[in-house]
Design an enzyme around this catalytic site. Structure first.
Site, PDB file in Angstrom:
ATOM      1  N   LYS A  69       0.801  -1.232   0.000  1.00 39.24           N
ATOM      2  CA  LYS A  69       0.000   0.000   0.000  1.00 39.24           C
ATOM      3  C   LYS A  69       0.836   1.286   0.000  1.00 39.24           C
ATOM      4  O   LYS A  69       0.393   2.313  -0.511  1.00 39.24           O
ATOM      5  CB  LYS A  69      -0.962   0.008   1.197  1.00 39.24           C
ATOM      6  CG  LYS A  69      -2.067  -1.023   1.062  1.00 39.24           C
ATOM      7  CD  LYS A  69      -3.060  -0.933   2.202  1.00 39.24           C
ATOM      8  CE  LYS A  69      -4.049  -2.070   2.135  1.00 39.24           C
ATOM      9  NZ  LYS A  69      -5.060  -2.002   3.182  1.00 39.24           N
ATOM     10  N   ASP A 105     -10.075   2.402   1.785  1.00 41.60           N
ATOM     11  CA  ASP A 105     -10.213   1.733   3.097  1.00 41.60           C
ATOM     12  C   ASP A 105     -10.971   2.626   4.081  1.00 41.60           C
ATOM     13  O   ASP A 105     -11.971   2.228   4.674  1.00 41.60           O
ATOM     14  CB  ASP A 105      -8.824   1.454   3.709  1.00 41.60           C
ATOM     15  CG  ASP A 105      -8.195   0.174   3.186  1.00 41.60           C
ATOM     16  OD1 ASP A 105      -8.921  -0.707   2.714  1.00 41.60           O
ATOM     17  OD2 ASP A 105      -6.952   0.065   3.269  1.00 41.60           O
ATOM     18  N   GLY A 131      -1.799   0.359   8.717  1.00 44.61           N
ATOM     19  CA  GLY A 131      -2.409   0.872   7.493  1.00 44.61           C
ATOM     20  C   GLY A 131      -3.899   1.138   7.627  1.00 44.61           C
ATOM     21  O   GLY A 131      -4.385   2.214   7.252  1.00 44.61           O
TER      22      GLY A 131
HETATM   23  P1  NDP Z   1      -0.850  -3.478   9.896  1.00 38.36           P
HETATM   24  O1  NDP Z   1       0.111  -4.619   9.974  1.00 38.36           O
HETATM   25  O2  NDP Z   1      -0.490  -2.270   9.094  1.00 38.36           O
HETATM   26  O3  NDP Z   1      -1.168  -2.952  11.394  1.00 38.36           O
HETATM   27  C1  NDP Z   1      -1.471  -3.847  12.428  1.00 38.36           C
HETATM   28  C2  NDP Z   1      -1.881  -3.093  13.683  1.00 38.36           C
HETATM   29  O4  NDP Z   1      -2.298  -4.052  14.650  1.00 38.36           O
HETATM   30  C3  NDP Z   1      -0.770  -2.288  14.316  1.00 38.36           C
HETATM   31  O5  NDP Z   1      -1.305  -1.141  14.927  1.00 38.36           O
HETATM   32  C4  NDP Z   1      -0.236  -3.257  15.370  1.00 38.36           C
HETATM   33  O6  NDP Z   1       0.375  -2.621  16.464  1.00 38.36           O
HETATM   34  C5  NDP Z   1      -1.524  -3.885  15.839  1.00 38.36           C
HETATM   35  N1  NDP Z   1      -1.331  -5.194  16.472  1.00 38.36           N
HETATM   36  C6  NDP Z   1      -1.123  -6.372  15.851  1.00 38.36           C
HETATM   37  N2  NDP Z   1      -0.978  -7.357  16.769  1.00 38.36           N
HETATM   38  C7  NDP Z   1      -1.082  -6.760  17.987  1.00 38.36           C
HETATM   39  C8  NDP Z   1      -1.027  -7.248  19.333  1.00 38.36           C
HETATM   40  N3  NDP Z   1      -0.816  -8.530  19.608  1.00 38.36           N
HETATM   41  N4  NDP Z   1      -1.189  -6.360  20.344  1.00 38.36           N
HETATM   42  C9  NDP Z   1      -1.402  -5.050  20.075  1.00 38.36           C
HETATM   43  N5  NDP Z   1      -1.469  -4.526  18.822  1.00 38.36           N
HETATM   44  C10 NDP Z   1      -1.321  -5.381  17.801  1.00 38.36           C
HETATM   45  O7  NDP Z   1      -2.206  -4.127   9.399  1.00 38.36           O
HETATM   46  P2  NDP Z   1      -3.449  -3.378   8.701  1.00 38.36           P
HETATM   47  O8  NDP Z   1      -3.654  -2.092   9.405  1.00 38.36           O
HETATM   48  O9  NDP Z   1      -3.286  -3.366   7.233  1.00 38.36           O
HETATM   49  O10 NDP Z   1      -4.653  -4.386   9.016  1.00 38.36           O
HETATM   50  C11 NDP Z   1      -5.255  -4.433  10.305  1.00 38.36           C
HETATM   51  C12 NDP Z   1      -6.558  -5.207  10.220  1.00 38.36           C
HETATM   52  O11 NDP Z   1      -7.474  -4.487   9.391  1.00 38.36           O
HETATM   53  C13 NDP Z   1      -6.443  -6.602   9.583  1.00 38.36           C
HETATM   54  O12 NDP Z   1      -7.253  -7.484  10.334  1.00 38.36           O
HETATM   55  C14 NDP Z   1      -7.020  -6.418   8.204  1.00 38.36           C
HETATM   56  O13 NDP Z   1      -7.578  -7.607   7.681  1.00 38.36           O
HETATM   57  C15 NDP Z   1      -8.109  -5.398   8.509  1.00 38.36           C
HETATM   58  N6  NDP Z   1      -8.565  -4.652   7.330  1.00 38.36           N
HETATM   59  C16 NDP Z   1      -9.889  -4.675   7.064  1.00 38.36           C
HETATM   60  C17 NDP Z   1     -10.400  -4.008   5.985  1.00 38.36           C
HETATM   61  C18 NDP Z   1     -11.859  -4.071   5.700  1.00 38.36           C
HETATM   62  O14 NDP Z   1     -12.260  -3.691   4.615  1.00 38.36           O
HETATM   63  N7  NDP Z   1     -12.690  -4.476   6.658  1.00 38.36           N
HETATM   64  C19 NDP Z   1      -9.530  -3.216   5.084  1.00 38.36           C
HETATM   65  C20 NDP Z   1      -8.141  -3.219   5.488  1.00 38.36           C
HETATM   66  C21 NDP Z   1      -7.683  -3.926   6.573  1.00 38.36           C
HETATM   67  P3  NDP Z   1       1.937  -2.210  16.462  1.00 38.36           P
HETATM   68  O15 NDP Z   1       2.039  -0.969  15.639  1.00 38.36           O
HETATM   69  O16 NDP Z   1       2.230  -2.007  17.891  1.00 38.36           O
HETATM   70  O17 NDP Z   1       2.683  -3.385  15.856  1.00 38.36           O
END
Ligand code: NDP
Length: 279
Positions: A69, A105, A131
């Site tokens: 992205k 998104d 993201g």
């Molecule tokens: P990223 O990898 O960019 O971000 C992940 C986020 O989750 C970060 O803020 C990360 O925190 C946090 N995180 C992950 N694991 C943990 C944990 N164990 N404890 C605390 N924080 C955690 O992923 P995306 O933002 O791209 O995707 C996130 C979700 O959004 C996914 O489930 C994806 O499928 C969903 N999504 C849904 C869409 C829809 O249309 N419904 C569209 C796009 C995404 P940290 O920064 O601390 O690592």
């Protein structure tokens, strides 16, 4: 007869689990549109070649998902307004021979949220700073939220997002590092899980916040699509909150992507039904 379809699709790594192809193709079939959506596995090293290939084959646009992205921006010819603020593109659109990057998104999330509450002048808590969180936070801010609290484990990412919102939007944003159980302030109107926690296969994963601080006047939204009934959605339902699962976001961004590529409004219901059949 026309034996050639217009082409769109998706570039990502780990594309097998992405249901977008099914919901968009369901809409194309329903509306008798001569388009095909092709879900492509593209490694980071091949992203430029994939974009060049799309140009060469006359694709009218494509979605980009994890991990492309941000990286895709350097291969495009320009950016739409919110994609420029978010700094990420999930939808490239061919306009006058140029691929312009958009971000559907956050817009998809906002359309879903607005079915439950208008975020204008509201207080919003967002878990996550990745993201999806960036896209959601920017659109909610541009829609006039009065204040946003970003709660994230990683300090650098969380601060960066809060700074971005404070610099580029009118919404007052604070960052809280997620190092202990978070207490949702009672004045909060909207709570959003924009992390990947609770996503398949980690379906029992719980966000670290005090469930007692969820109050029935709050709208609780989860971006996770699979499963639709996350632990957060179940807890919030039990507390009497209005809930929105990730279906609304993915369906609305599909509708927006098709509108960008074809100029046509397609039925969100057809897409939602296909998603329900699949998940
Ligand atoms: P990223 O990898 O960019 O971000 C992940 C986020 O989750 C970060 O803020 C990360 O925190 C946090 N995180 C992950 N694991 C943990 C944990 N164990 N404890 C605390 N924080 C955690 O992923 P995306 O933002 O791209 O995707 C996130 C979700 O959004 C996914 O489930 C994806 O499928 C969903 N999504 C849904 C869409 C829809 O249309 N419904 C569209 C796009 C995404 P940290 O920064 O601390 O690592």
């Amino acid at each position: 007869m026309d034996f050639r379809s217009e082409l769109v699709g998706s570039f990502s790594t780990g594309s097998n689990d992405n249901p977008t192809v099914e919901i968009i193709e369901a809409a194309f079939r329903h509306h008798n549109m001569n388009y095909r959506y092709i879900n492509c596995e593209v490694l980071p090293k091949d992203l430029k070649a994939a974009v060049d290939g799309a140009r060469a084959m006359g694709w009218v646009g494509f979605n980009c998902s994890i991990p492309h992205k941000v990286e895709v921006i350097q291969h495009l010819d320009g950016l739409g307004e919110s994609a420029a603020v978010i700094g990420a593109v999930n939808c490239a659109v061919l306009r006058e021979g140029k691929f312009i990057g958009e971000n559907t998104d956050g817009k998809g999330f906002l359309a879903s949220l607005q079915t439950a509450i208008d975020p204008k002048d509201k207080e919003v808590v967002i878990f996550g700073a990745g993201g999806a969180a960036r896209a959601v936070a920017v659109e909610v801010a541009l829609a006039g939220a009065c204040c946003i609290t970003i709660v994230n484990r990683d300090e650098k990412r969380g601060k960066e997002l809060a700074d971005l919102l404070n610099e580029k939007t009118k919404t007052k944003t604070e960052f809280v590092q997620w190092s202990q159980t978070f207490q949702i302030p009672p004045s909060t109107h909207v709570v959003v899980n924009a992390t990947s926690m609770g996503m398949h296969p980690n379906v029992t994963q719980k966000l670290d916040f005090s469930v007692d601080t969820l109050l029935s006047h709050m709208v609780v939204a989860d971006v996770v699509v699979n499963p639709p009934q996350t632990v957060l959605i179940k807890d919030a339902t039990a507390k009497g909150c209005k809930v929105l699962n990730g279906f609304g976001m993915i369906v609305n961004q599909g509708v927006l992507s098709v509108k960008y590529w074809t100029g046509k409004d397609v039925s969100p219901d057809v897409m939602r039904e296909r998603l329900l059949e699949l998940l």
